[in-house]
Enzyme design. Sequence first.
Site, PDB file in Angstrom:
ATOM      1  N   ARG A 240      52.606  30.771 -30.791  1.00 31.95           N
ATOM      2  CA  ARG A 240      52.249  32.254 -31.845  1.00 31.95           C
ATOM      3  C   ARG A 240      53.464  32.005 -33.332  1.00 31.95           C
ATOM      4  NH1 ARG A 240      51.862  36.997 -27.736  1.00 31.95           N
ATOM      5  NH2 ARG A 240      50.444  36.222 -26.314  1.00 31.95           N
TER       6      ARG A 240
ATOM      7  N   GLU B 134      41.211  37.325 -31.458  1.00 29.13           N
ATOM      8  CA  GLU B 134      42.071  38.530 -31.445  1.00 29.13           C
ATOM      9  C   GLU B 134      42.751  38.511 -32.483  1.00 29.13           C
ATOM     10  OE1 GLU B 134      44.829  40.065 -28.740  1.00 29.13           O
ATOM     11  OE2 GLU B 134      44.182  42.064 -28.509  1.00 29.13           O
TER      12      GLU B 134
END
Length: 484
Positions: free
Chosen positions: A100, A171
Site C-alpha cells: 500500500r 477499490e
Amino acid sequence: MELRNIKWEEEEFLKQRKGVLESWPTGSQVDLEESVNYHKSIPKNKISKWVLKNAKDEGKTLTQPRAGVALIDDQIELLQFLEREGMADFLPITIDSYTRLNRYEEAQKGIEESNRLGRSMLNGFPAVNHGVEGCRKVCESVNVPVEVRHGTPDSRLLAEITLAGGFTDFEGGAITYNIPYSKDVALTTSIRNWQYVDRLIGYYQEKDVPINRESFGPLTGTLVPPCVAHAVSISEALLAATQGVRSITVGYGQCGNLIQDVAAIESLSILTEEYLKKFGFRDVLITTVFHQWMGGFPQNEAEAFAVISWGATAAGLGGATKVIVKTPHEAFGIPTKEANALGLRATKQIINMVKDQRLVETELIKKEITIIKEETKSILEATLSLGNGDIAIGLVRGFEAGVIDVPFAPSRFTKSKIIPVRDNNGAVRLLNIGNLPFSKKLRNFHKKKLEERGKVENRKPSFKMVVDDIYAISKGYLVGRPKK
Ligand code: 5AD
C-alpha cells in the site's frame, strides 16, 4: 500536466505508463493487449460488473469478506474456504501495508519470511511482488469475482499488475484512499494517480473489458455522516466516469441507526445517478456497497455477531447491492478463516431473511432521505463551484476551504474541522459543522437534534459526548450515554 477533470489523451497515458511499469521488475510482465485477451476468456459469473448487475436487477444483496495473506497458495486456500464455507458471493484480495505504501522490497522480505516460517508475516497479499501470473493463479482458483481491496494513495502499478492478473474490480479513489490513510499526500497528487488508474480501466473498457471501480465510503470509519461519505463517493464516481469507467460501486459505512442507514443507501444511489446524468454519463452501471460497522467492536464473540447482524439487517433492508462483512474477531485484528466464514454465514442468514421484506417508506425514512440529499447537494455544489464546474479542481480547493471535509482524518490536506456526534436516536449528526456550506435550515436541524439529546442526558453536547459515542458500540450500546 495541469490538474483538470478531463479524459487523458491515450498518448499522455501511455507515456506515463512506461515509467510506472519500470518502477518494479514485475511491471515488465504487463502486456495490455494480451491482458485484454485474457479478460475476454473470463466467464461472466466471475466478472464483477455482470455479477453486480444481476444482483441489482434481482434486488439481491451480495456478501463479501476481507482476506489477504502473504503467499499465493495460502491465499488460494483462504479464498476457496471463504467461498465454500462462508458462501461468499464475492471475494477479495486485501493488499498488505508495505505494498500500500509502495515499499516492495519490504514486501519481498515479508514473502521470504513467510516462506521460511510457514505462516503469513504480512497483513495482506503483496500482489505487485507476486506479479501477473501469481494474480491469475488466485483468480482462477475460485468461481466468483475477486476484488482488489487496499488503501493505497498511489496504486498505479498495483492496478496495472492486478488488472493484468485477471481481477475485475478495484477499490479506492483519490480521496477515500488518501485522506483517511495518509498525512502528507497532496490531493493534487492522489487525484492524478487515481486518474491514471481510472484511465487504465477506461482503456480496458474501450476494448469491451468491464472493470468495476468501488469507492471506500467509510473513510475514517469513525462516525462519518452520510452526507460526507456521499459527497466524496459521488466526486470519485465523476472522476472515474470521466476517464471512461462504466461500472461504479459507491460506498457507505454503517452508522448504526436503522432509519438513517436505510435512507443513506437509498439516497446514495439516487444522488449518484443524478450527478452522473447531470454530467452527461448515461451508460454507467451504478451499484452500492454497505460496510458493516467500521468502528470499535465488542471483544465478546456473541456481541460481535450482534453488531454484524445489525449491519446485515441495514444492508438488506436498505437494498445495498453488496455488503462488506466483519468477523467475530474484529476487536483483535486479522481474523482466522473460520471466524471470517462465520461472519459471512451470519450475514447471509439475515440477508436471506430480510430479502422478502421491504421497509415501507415511512415518514421517518423519507424525511431522512430529504435531509441527506440537501446536505450532500450543498457540499457538492459548493465544491463544484470552487472548481468552476471542474470536480478535480473543486475537490482540491474545497478540501482546502473545508466546504467538503472528513472527520478525524490524519491528512494535512483537509480542514478536519467537522465533529460528528449521535443524536438522541443514535443517528450521526454534526456537533461542529466546520465550514460545510449548510443552509440555516440545515444548521438548525443539527442543533435541534443535539439539544434534544442534551436535554435527555442533562448535559451540554460536547467533545465528551463524541468520545462516549466513539466507544459506545464496543461497550454494548449505540449511544454513549453518561453513567447513571
Ligand atoms: N484479512 C482479513 N481482514 C483484514 N482486515 C485488514 N487486513 C485484513 C486481512 N489481511 C480487516 C480488519 C478490519 C478491516 C478494516 O479490514 O480486520 O476489519
